[in-house]
Write an enzyme that holds these catalytic residues in place. Structure first.
Site, PDB file in Angstrom:
ATOM      1  CE  LYS A  87      -2.954  37.703   1.122  1.00 29.46           C
ATOM      2  NZ  LYS A  87      -1.907  36.680   1.042  1.00 29.46           N
TER       3      LYS A  87
HETATM    4  C1  E4P Z   1       1.192  38.015   0.697  1.00 31.79           C
HETATM    5  O1  E4P Z   1       0.444  37.792   1.631  1.00 31.79           O
HETATM    6  C2  E4P Z   1       1.716  36.981  -0.189  1.00 31.79           C
HETATM    7  O2  E4P Z   1       1.214  35.747   0.244  1.00 31.79           O
HETATM    8  C3  E4P Z   1       3.206  36.817  -0.155  1.00 31.79           C
HETATM    9  O3  E4P Z   1       3.799  37.507   0.924  1.00 31.79           O
HETATM   10  C4  E4P Z   1       3.878  36.967  -1.460  1.00 31.79           C
HETATM   11  O4  E4P Z   1       5.230  36.662  -1.291  1.00 31.79           O
HETATM   12  P1  E4P Z   1       6.189  36.299  -2.517  1.00 31.79           P
HETATM   13  O5  E4P Z   1       6.473  37.550  -3.259  1.00 31.79           O
HETATM   14  O6  E4P Z   1       7.424  35.751  -1.859  1.00 31.79           O
HETATM   15  O7  E4P Z   1       5.450  35.299  -3.358  1.00 31.79           O
END
Ligand code: E4P
Length: 218
Positions: A87
């Site tokens: 990522k």
């Molecule tokens: C994306 O992969 C992030 O891990 C995540 O979806 C962020 O979500 P949040 O806005 O609820 O922290």
């Protein structure tokens, strides 16, 4: 649409996996910190533990913000397990890293996507997934699902292979809306996935079926 769970909590991942509809896991440094996972060795072990539970892709995020650091970290992360997807944040150095990993056949998830332009560049750099943050856009009165739709249109126009992974999904309606616009993947909490199963008429109907059965089979 693939269902990913957005957590680093092993119990929740086990529970989602046991449901039989889980296609993968996404994590981020905040989710890892929430579980109290700190220090490189513990972090690597935790990713391995997640990979041992799920059948699908597991996104593991780099901490570096420079090209060399991202490449070093990403190459270490993919050594953990073949399920690991690196990522990478949507920044200039991240684009270079996406391009590098794509040329090496290493799968990536470009995170922190908040605009169609960002998604277009990530796809051109060869990202396997892009993660537009639906919930965080909705939080600032901007149409998160609209962005998913816009990116899907752009990708279809040019035949990009990059998959749209709707992230920051918060509730069951987000999941339904993602499915309506044709998102390839959604990632959200276990609570949002479980909420899809619930309907009061299902509970009332089942109660009646069981009580009628009991009456006739007492
Ligand atoms: C994306 O992969 C992030 O891990 C995540 O979806 C962020 O979500 P949040 O806005 O609820 O922290």
């Amino acid at each position: 649409m693939k269902f990913f769970i957005d957590t680093a909590n092993l119990d929740e991942i086990r529970e989602a996996q046991a449901l039989g509809v889980l296609d993968g896991v996404t994590t981020n440094p905040s989710l890892m910190a929430k579980e109290g996972i700190t220090g490189k060795d513990n972090i690597m072990r935790h990713y391995k533990a997640i990979c041992d539970i799920v059948d699908g892709d597991v996104s593991a995020e780099v901490i570096s913000v420079d090209f060399e650091g991202m490449v070093r970290e990403g190459e270490e992360l993919v050594e953990i397990d073949e399920k690991i997807v690196v990522k990478i944040p949507m920044i200039k150095e991240g684009i270079k890293a996406l391009k590098y990993f794509s040329s090496k056949g290493i799968r990536t998830n470009c995170t922190l996507i908040f605009s169609a332009g960002q998604a277009l560049v990530a796809a051109k750099a060869g990202a396997t997934y892009v993660s537009p943050f639906v919930g965080r856009l909705d939080d600032i009165s901007t149409d998160g699902i609209g962005l998913i739709e816009q990116i899907l249109t752009i990708y279809r126009n040019y035949g990009f292979d990059t998959q749209v992974l709707a992230a920051s999904v918060r509730h069951p309606m987000h999941i339904i809306q993602c499915a309506e616009v044709g998102s390839d993947v959604m990632t959200g909490p276990l609570s949002a996935i479980e909420a899809l199963l619930k309907h009061p008429l299902t509970d009332i109907g089942l109660e009646k079926f069981l009580s009628d059965y009991k009456k006739g089979n007492a």
